[in-house]
Design a protein around this motif. Structure first.
Motif, mmCIF file in Angstrom:
data_model
loop_
_atom_site.group_PDB
_atom_site.id
_atom_site.type_symbol
_atom_site.label_atom_id
_atom_site.label_comp_id
_atom_site.label_asym_id
_atom_site.label_seq_id
_atom_site.Cartn_x
_atom_site.Cartn_y
_atom_site.Cartn_z
ATOM 1 N N TYR A 157 0.815 -1.208 0.000
ATOM 2 C CA TYR A 157 0.000 0.000 0.000
ATOM 3 C C TYR A 157 0.852 1.263 0.000
ATOM 4 C CZ TYR A 157 -4.090 -2.893 0.830
ATOM 5 O OH TYR A 157 -5.083 -3.827 0.705
ATOM 6 N N GLU A 158 0.431 2.235 -0.786
ATOM 7 C CA GLU A 158 1.165 3.500 -0.888
ATOM 8 C C GLU A 158 0.700 4.525 0.131
ATOM 9 O OE1 GLU A 158 3.816 3.888 -2.689
ATOM 10 O OE2 GLU A 158 3.597 1.827 -3.414
ATOM 11 N N GLU A 159 -0.536 4.414 0.586
ATOM 12 C CA GLU A 159 -1.049 5.398 1.548
ATOM 13 C C GLU A 159 -2.145 4.754 2.384
ATOM 14 O OE1 GLU A 159 -4.248 7.543 -1.445
ATOM 15 O OE2 GLU A 159 -2.250 8.414 -1.195
ATOM 16 N N LYS A 160 -2.515 5.420 3.485
ATOM 17 C CA LYS A 160 -3.552 4.897 4.362
ATOM 18 C C LYS A 160 -4.903 4.960 3.671
ATOM 19 C CE LYS A 160 -1.306 5.996 8.781
ATOM 20 N NZ LYS A 160 -1.077 4.602 9.140
ATOM 21 N N LYS B 62 11.596 3.053 0.313
ATOM 22 C CA LYS B 62 12.827 2.256 0.271
ATOM 23 C C LYS B 62 12.687 0.981 1.100
ATOM 24 C CE LYS B 62 16.057 6.084 -0.539
ATOM 25 N NZ LYS B 62 17.125 6.927 0.069
ATOM 26 N N ARG B 63 12.042 1.096 2.265
ATOM 27 C CA ARG B 63 11.842 -0.088 3.102
ATOM 28 C C ARG B 63 10.963 -1.114 2.380
ATOM 29 N NH1 ARG B 63 11.643 3.484 7.688
ATOM 30 N NH2 ARG B 63 9.377 3.585 7.551
ATOM 31 N N LYS B 64 9.907 -0.628 1.738
ATOM 32 C CA LYS B 64 9.012 -1.528 1.018
ATOM 33 C C LYS B 64 9.747 -2.248 -0.113
ATOM 34 C CE LYS B 64 4.687 0.948 1.914
ATOM 35 N NZ LYS B 64 3.576 1.705 1.298
ATOM 36 N N GLU B 65 10.600 -1.526 -0.812
ATOM 37 C CA GLU B 65 11.347 -2.137 -1.910
ATOM 38 C C GLU B 65 12.317 -3.195 -1.404
ATOM 39 O OE1 GLU B 65 10.881 -2.013 -5.203
ATOM 40 O OE2 GLU B 65 9.082 -0.962 -4.513
ATOM 41 N N LYS B 66 12.920 -2.948 -0.235
ATOM 42 C CA LYS B 66 13.797 -3.959 0.351
ATOM 43 C C LYS B 66 12.999 -5.198 0.761
ATOM 44 C CE LYS B 66 17.843 -1.468 2.032
ATOM 45 N NZ LYS B 66 18.696 -1.167 3.200
ATOM 46 N N VAL B 67 11.816 -4.967 1.313
ATOM 47 C CA VAL B 67 10.955 -6.094 1.676
ATOM 48 C C VAL B 67 10.613 -6.906 0.435
ATOM 49 C CG1 VAL B 67 8.664 -6.744 2.522
ATOM 50 C CG2 VAL B 67 9.968 -4.991 3.716
ATOM 51 N N ARG B 68 10.271 -6.228 -0.640
ATOM 52 C CA ARG B 68 9.931 -6.913 -1.886
ATOM 53 C C ARG B 68 11.145 -7.693 -2.426
ATOM 54 N NH1 ARG B 68 5.786 -5.180 -5.241
ATOM 55 N NH2 ARG B 68 5.986 -3.062 -4.430
ATOM 56 N N LEU C 100 6.740 -13.502 9.964
ATOM 57 C CA LEU C 100 6.191 -12.995 8.711
ATOM 58 C C LEU C 100 5.353 -11.742 8.929
ATOM 59 C CD1 LEU C 100 6.056 -13.574 5.681
ATOM 60 C CD2 LEU C 100 4.069 -15.036 6.116
ATOM 61 N N VAL C 101 4.774 -11.597 10.123
ATOM 62 C CA VAL C 101 3.951 -10.416 10.405
ATOM 63 C C VAL C 101 4.753 -9.121 10.282
ATOM 64 C CG1 VAL C 101 2.185 -11.528 11.829
ATOM 65 C CG2 VAL C 101 4.346 -10.795 12.887
ATOM 66 N N PHE C 102 6.061 -9.188 10.543
ATOM 67 C CA PHE C 102 6.886 -7.978 10.401
ATOM 68 C C PHE C 102 6.937 -7.527 8.947
ATOM 69 C CE2 PHE C 102 9.010 -10.066 14.151
ATOM 70 C CZ PHE C 102 8.549 -9.164 15.090
ATOM 71 N N THR C 103 7.121 -8.474 8.035
ATOM 72 C CA THR C 103 7.185 -8.109 6.617
ATOM 73 C C THR C 103 5.823 -7.639 6.117
ATOM 74 O OG1 THR C 103 6.855 -10.426 5.959
ATOM 75 C CG2 THR C 103 9.102 -9.666 6.151
#
Length: 364
Positions: free
Chosen positions: A166-169, A340-346, A280-283
């Motif tokens: 998700y990009e925004e709330k 950046k965090r999301k991209e690392k997760v991906r 997995l809940v962290f990711t």
């Protein structure tokens, strides 16, 4: 690479925990490898799910005898047997008795392989491959069970295929559903509340929250997950003793869709566990843009890339947890950093990365 893979599991659809998510993702990976022409076929047999039979999947509603018969019979026509849980190891022992060179692989998740094992279990584990969900679990197998490092490979858990980043709330209304004031910052934990485990750290968070609300009264904490009666009574008593009834919501079981809404609304996902195999809940939380606090004494470190994706603290130090939450709540939310965090997760824990790792491990 092997042509035919037999995957044995306890549950997939009847429970909703982390191991069941791992099984679903692995089944999806098998389908993808078939489509890519890298394997010929796969079949999943589930012991405890309700009776269902369709291509590539059969379940046995707890009928252990029929499960054993079908597994044993089919094992002769499959190149590799993969076990989702160590409780299935006796079946592997039987298969190895008749086909000593059969390739067998065990998923090692966490606490189930950290506990004392029998001599026969250790002996068999030393002769098969083990896919540990984290380097922490791999180290535990080596240190506590004496399993050779050559037998252990790390295959981190992954997010499901096409998991939403998700990009925004969204416009989900926490006030209407949980009576949380609209101006409150939200702390979130998602886990099973079990009196037999008690290692997830929500009681430590409650202790920290008791101090936090003195200076941060506009703070609410949602603990999401099914609880057994004994643990529910214990946690509710802590909430009362700490005078936190206006700040804590115990939701009980909620649907996956509802959990995604809660991830989307949370400011900080906090779970200072001390017995997590991976987490997995962290990711999942990171994919929704949450800032994350976890414990530094278990597999949570793997899920947060040793602190690159979130804050790691001593899970038994209430002051450290309190300080960590305060730090994360006070940080400015920078879109670039979140992205950046999301991209690392991906990149590390997305399905495509997982599929490549599975294909590599199977290419023996």
């Amino acid at each position: 690479m092997p042509k035919r893979i037999l995957f044995l599991t306890l549950y997939i659809y009847s429970l909703t925990g982390g191991i069941e998510k791992v099984c679903k993702n692995f089944m999806e990976a098998m389908d993808s490898l078939i489509q890519q022409g890298k394997i010929e076929d796969s079949l999943t047999l589930s012991l405890y799910d309700q009776n269902q039979h369709y291509p590539k999947y059969s379940s046995f509603n707890g009928n252990k005898i029929q499960f054993l018969i079908d597994t044993f019979r089919k094992s002769f026509s499959y190149d590799v047997i993969i076990l989702s849980h160590i409780h299935l190891l006796p079946i592997a022992n039987l298969i190895r008795w008749f086909t000593p060179k059969k390739k067998i692989i065990l998923f090692a998740h966490g606490i189930e392989v950290w506990q004392p094992l029998s001599l026969w279990e250790k002996k068999l584990l030393s002769k098969i491959d083990i896919w540990a969900v984290s380097s922490y679990t791999a180290k535990k197998l080596y240190d506590q069970q004496g399993i050779s490092q050559q037998n252990i490979h790390v295959l981190s858990n992954c997010l499901p295929k096409d998991y939403p980043f998700y990009e925004e709330k969204n416009n989900y209304n926490l006030t209407a559903k949980y009576h949380i004031p609209s101006d409150h910052q939200i702390l979130l934990t998602v886990c099973r509340l079990s009196s037999a485990e008690q290692y997830k750290g929500y009681d430590i968070v409650l202790s920290a929250l008791k101090e936090l609300v003195k200076n941060h009264p506009k703070l609410s904490y949602l603990i999401v997950g099914k609880a057994d009666e004994t643990e529910l009574v214990r946690v509710e008593k802590l909430v009362i003793d700490y005078d936190l009834k206006q700040h804590v919501v115990l939701t009980g079981y909620v649907s996956d869709e509802e959990i995604e809404n809660l991830y989307n609304q949370a400011d900080v996902f906090v779970m200072p566990s001390k017995g997590e195999g991976f987490g997995l809940v962290f990711t999942e939380a990171l994919a929704h843009g949450c800032r994350v606090l976890a414990g530094n004494a278990d597999g949570s470190s793997d899920a947060l890339l040793n602190g690159e994706l979130g804050l790691l603290v001593d899970p038994e130090d209430v002051k450290a947890v309190c300080k960590g939450i305060k730090t994360l709540l006070s940080e400015a939310i920078l879109a670039d950093e979140t992205s950046k965090r999301k991209e690392k997760v991906r990149a590390y824990f997305g399905f495509d990365a997982y599929l490549l790792k599975v294909a590599h491990l199977l290419d023996f």
